[in-house]
Design a protein around this motif. Structure first.
Motif, PDB file in Angstrom:
ATOM      1  N   ASP A  22      33.711  -8.897 -19.408  1.00 17.92           N
ATOM      2  CA  ASP A  22      34.512  -9.183 -20.803  1.00 17.92           C
ATOM      3  C   ASP A  22      35.965  -8.244 -20.486  1.00 17.92           C
ATOM      4  OD1 ASP A  22      35.353  -9.830 -23.257  1.00 17.92           O
ATOM      5  OD2 ASP A  22      33.633  -9.327 -24.176  1.00 17.92           O
ATOM      6  N   ALA A  23      36.571  -8.856 -19.947  1.00 22.05           N
ATOM      7  CA  ALA A  23      38.078  -8.250 -19.623  1.00 22.05           C
ATOM      8  C   ALA A  23      38.729  -8.252 -20.894  1.00 22.05           C
ATOM      9  CB  ALA A  23      39.049  -9.213 -18.680  1.00 22.05           C
ATOM     10  N   ALA A  24      38.661  -8.972 -21.892  1.00 21.08           N
ATOM     11  CA  ALA A  24      39.530  -8.849 -23.261  1.00 21.08           C
ATOM     12  C   ALA A  24      39.056  -7.856 -23.837  1.00 21.08           C
ATOM     13  CB  ALA A  24      39.136 -10.164 -23.992  1.00 21.08           C
ATOM     14  N   LEU A  25      37.561  -7.374 -23.889  1.00 21.53           N
ATOM     15  CA  LEU A  25      37.137  -6.450 -24.740  1.00 21.53           C
ATOM     16  C   LEU A  25      37.552  -4.967 -24.001  1.00 21.53           C
ATOM     17  CD1 LEU A  25      35.083  -5.222 -26.873  1.00 21.53           C
ATOM     18  CD2 LEU A  25      33.300  -5.555 -25.375  1.00 21.53           C
ATOM     19  N   ALA A  27      40.121  -4.546 -22.213  1.00 20.50           N
ATOM     20  CA  ALA A  27      41.634  -4.457 -22.480  1.00 20.50           C
ATOM     21  C   ALA A  27      41.835  -3.978 -23.960  1.00 20.50           C
ATOM     22  CB  ALA A  27      42.480  -5.636 -22.326  1.00 20.50           C
ATOM     23  N   GLU A  28      40.861  -4.434 -24.837  1.00 15.90           N
ATOM     24  CA  GLU A  28      41.157  -3.928 -26.337  1.00 15.90           C
ATOM     25  C   GLU A  28      40.587  -2.370 -26.392  1.00 15.90           C
ATOM     26  OE1 GLU A  28      39.692  -5.129 -30.753  1.00 15.90           O
ATOM     27  OE2 GLU A  28      38.710  -6.404 -28.963  1.00 15.90           O
ATOM     28  N   GLU A  31      43.738  -0.643 -25.036  1.00 17.07           N
ATOM     29  CA  GLU A  31      44.830  -0.450 -26.018  1.00 17.07           C
ATOM     30  C   GLU A  31      44.334   0.577 -27.151  1.00 17.07           C
ATOM     31  OE1 GLU A  31      47.086  -3.509 -29.132  1.00 17.07           O
ATOM     32  OE2 GLU A  31      45.819  -4.275 -27.459  1.00 17.07           O
TER      33      GLU A  31
END
Length: 119
Positions: A22-25, A27-28, A31
Motif C-alpha cells: 500500500d504505497a499510498a498509505l 506515503a501518507e 507525509e
C-alpha cells in the motif's frame, strides 16, 4: 519517494505497510510524520519567540505588537530567521553575548520605533 528515518518502535508498522504494497498509505504516513515534525519545531520556536517578545516589551517598553514588529524588523535586516533572532536574545539570559549584527539592528529598530512614536 521521501527519505524515511524513524525511531525503532515505528519500524514494524512501516515494514507491515510497505510489505502490504500500500504505497499510498506509506506515503501518507511519511507525509503526516513530516508535518508532525514541522509542528513540533514550530511549537518550540514559538515559545522562544514569545520569550523574546516579552523581553522586548520589558526592555523597550512597548506593546506586544510593537515587540513582534521589532523582532521581525531585526530578522529582516539581518537576514536571519526570526526564531534565530529570538533564540539569540533569550540566550543573553544565560550570559551569552548577543551577536554584533543582531545587537546593531536591534538598536536601529528601537530608534526607528521611537522616531515613529514621536510623530
Amino acid at each position: 519517494m521521501h527519505q524515511l528515518t524513524t525511531p525503532r518502535e515505528d519500524q514494524p508498522l512501516l515494514t507491515v505497510v510497505a510489505s502490504s504494497g500500500d504505497a499510498a498509505l506509506l506515503a501518507e504516513i511519511v507525509e503526516l510524520r513530516a508535518k508532525n515534525d514541522q509542528l513540533e519545531q514550530a511549537m518550540a520556536s514559538r515559545a522562544v519567540i514569545d520569550m523574546a517578545r516579552g523581553m522586548m516589551m520589558a526592555l523597550t517598553p512597548c506593546s506586544s505588537k510593537r515587540a513582534w514588529d521589532l523582532l521581525v524588523d531585526v530578522s529582516q535586516h539581518c537576514n536571519v530567521k526570526l526564531r534565530d533572532v529570538a533564540a539569540a536574545l533569550v540566550s543573553t539570559t544565560q550570559d551569552e553575548p548577543l551577536p554584533e549584527q543582531i545587537q546593531r539592528e536591534l538598536l536601529r529598530a528601537r530608534r526607528r520605533l521611537h522616531a515613529t512614536d514621536r510623530r
